[in-house]
Design an enzyme around this catalytic site. Structure first.
Site, PDB file in Angstrom:
ATOM      1  N   ASP A 164       1.014  -1.236  -0.158  1.00  0.00           N
ATOM      2  CA  ASP A 164       0.058   0.020  -0.062  1.00  0.00           C
ATOM      3  C   ASP A 164       1.087   0.999   0.108  1.00  0.00           C
ATOM      4  O   ASP A 164       1.591   1.310   0.808  1.00  0.00           O
ATOM      5  CB  ASP A 164      -0.348   0.097   1.356  1.00  0.00           C
ATOM      6  CG  ASP A 164      -2.216  -0.979   1.097  1.00  0.00           C
ATOM      7  OD1 ASP A 164      -3.176  -1.290   0.035  1.00  0.00           O
ATOM      8  OD2 ASP A 164      -2.330  -2.061   1.984  1.00  0.00           O
TER       9      ASP A 164
ATOM     10  N   ASP B 192     -10.005  -6.845  -0.952  1.00  0.00           N
ATOM     11  CA  ASP B 192      -8.734  -6.128   0.619  1.00  0.00           C
ATOM     12  C   ASP B 192     -10.117  -5.473   1.035  1.00  0.00           C
ATOM     13  O   ASP B 192     -10.231  -4.712   1.039  1.00  0.00           O
ATOM     14  CB  ASP B 192      -8.378  -5.091  -0.470  1.00  0.00           C
ATOM     15  CG  ASP B 192      -6.597  -4.618   0.544  1.00  0.00           C
ATOM     16  OD1 ASP B 192      -6.623  -5.681   1.906  1.00  0.00           O
ATOM     17  OD2 ASP B 192      -6.622  -3.331  -0.488  1.00  0.00           O
TER      18      ASP B 192
HETATM   19  O1  LIG Z   1      -4.890  -1.499   2.027  1.00  0.00           O
HETATM   20  C1  LIG Z   1      -5.938  -1.835   3.379  1.00  0.00           C
HETATM   21  C2  LIG Z   1      -6.439  -1.085   4.844  1.00  0.00           C
HETATM   22  O2  LIG Z   1      -6.415  -0.039   3.336  1.00  0.00           O
HETATM   23  C3  LIG Z   1      -5.368  -2.896   3.973  1.00  0.00           C
HETATM   24  O3  LIG Z   1      -4.064  -4.147   3.121  1.00  0.00           O
HETATM   25  C4  LIG Z   1      -5.940  -4.196   4.669  1.00  0.00           C
HETATM   26  O4  LIG Z   1      -7.043  -3.190   4.632  1.00  0.00           O
HETATM   27  C5  LIG Z   1      -5.662  -4.988   5.509  1.00  0.00           C
HETATM   28  O5  LIG Z   1      -6.340  -6.072   6.171  1.00  0.00           O
HETATM   29  P1  LIG Z   1      -7.526  -5.883   7.334  1.00  0.00           P
HETATM   30  O6  LIG Z   1      -8.144  -5.008   7.038  1.00  0.00           O
HETATM   31  O7  LIG Z   1      -7.519  -7.836   7.624  1.00  0.00           O
HETATM   32  O8  LIG Z   1      -6.930  -5.604   8.534  1.00  0.00           O
END
Ligand SMILES: O=C(CO)[C@H](O)[C@H](O)COP(=O)(O)O
Length: 214
Positions: A34, A174
């Site tokens: 990210d 995601d």
């Molecule tokens: O891009 C993201 C947030 O913008 C993260 O990659 C993702 O959401 C993280 O995973 P989790 O929701 O399981 O904590």
């Protein structure tokens, strides 16, 4: 077959080498990185230097997610790393093809991302020209949010549109992807599942192959 991508920003940043080794052992398919600018989202993400070092250390393909305004400017800072995929947000530009051509012209697979509130209609015409669509199941920016069930209908919508195109971009999801939500996203048509703090990086497991089921 469904692919798994690890959201590397959610890994232990002080133990990145060990984390990458564990992900290789688990045969993870991609590393989701990210990049955040503090403007499009209220958070900061990974920079080119660390991603460059990750690329040198591992053969796991990189999947860069630009949660930034001005995608052209930010993407250009990372092109030299030659990731497998680059996703930019539909909400950040009106000229999708300028960005798609920039990505593809560098030999990288192009992906367009949409936030949960964004209608599939805005990207339906480019689905025939991209390699992947990243459908956020939480608002981009932060880990640990609640899964947006309404995105399931949008995944089905994308699948339907692609049936009539001669192109089948991968559908990546995601945000809060875990044992509870995986069956629903797979049923809806997701192909690539991003695993973050609600699954692989929940600090409760040591063997990451637990989540990366083939
Ligand atoms: O891009 C993201 C947030 O913008 C993260 O990659 C993702 O959401 C993280 O995973 P989790 O929701 O399981 O904590």
């Amino acid at each position: 077959m469904v692919k798994f991508a690890a959201s590397i920003i959610c890994a232990n940043q002080l133990e990145l080498k060990q984390e990458l080794q564990k992900l290789e052992n688990a045969h993870i398919d991609m590393l989701h990185c990210d990049i955040m600018d503090g403007v499009f989202v209220n958070n900061l993400g990974m920079g080119p230097y660390v991603i460059e070092q990750i690329k040198e250390y591992t053969k796991i393909p990189l999947d860069l997610h630009f949660a930034t305004v001005d995608p052209e400017k930010f993407i250009k800072l990372f092109l030299y790393i030659k990731p497998e995929y680059i996703s930019f947000h539909a909400e950040t530009t009106e000229d999708y093809y300028k960005i798609i051509n920039l990505i593809k012209g560098s030999g990288i697979k192009a992906s367009i991302a949409i936030s949960p509130e964004t209608s599939v209609n805005v990207i339906k015409d480019v689905l025939k020209d991209i390699d992947m669509i990243l459908m956020m199941t939480v608002n981009p920016g932060f880990a640990g949010q609640v899964f947006r069930k309404d995105v399931l209908g949008k995944i089905r919508q994308v699948k339907e549109i692609c049936k009539n195109n001669n192109n089948n971009p991968l559908i990546e999801v995601d945000g809060n992807i875990n044992e509870k939500t995986i069956p629903d996203v797979i049923n809806a048509g997701a192909d690539v599942l991003v695993l973050g703090t609600s699954s692989i990086f929940n600090n409760k497991i040591n063997d990451y192959s637990h989540y990366v089921k083939k």
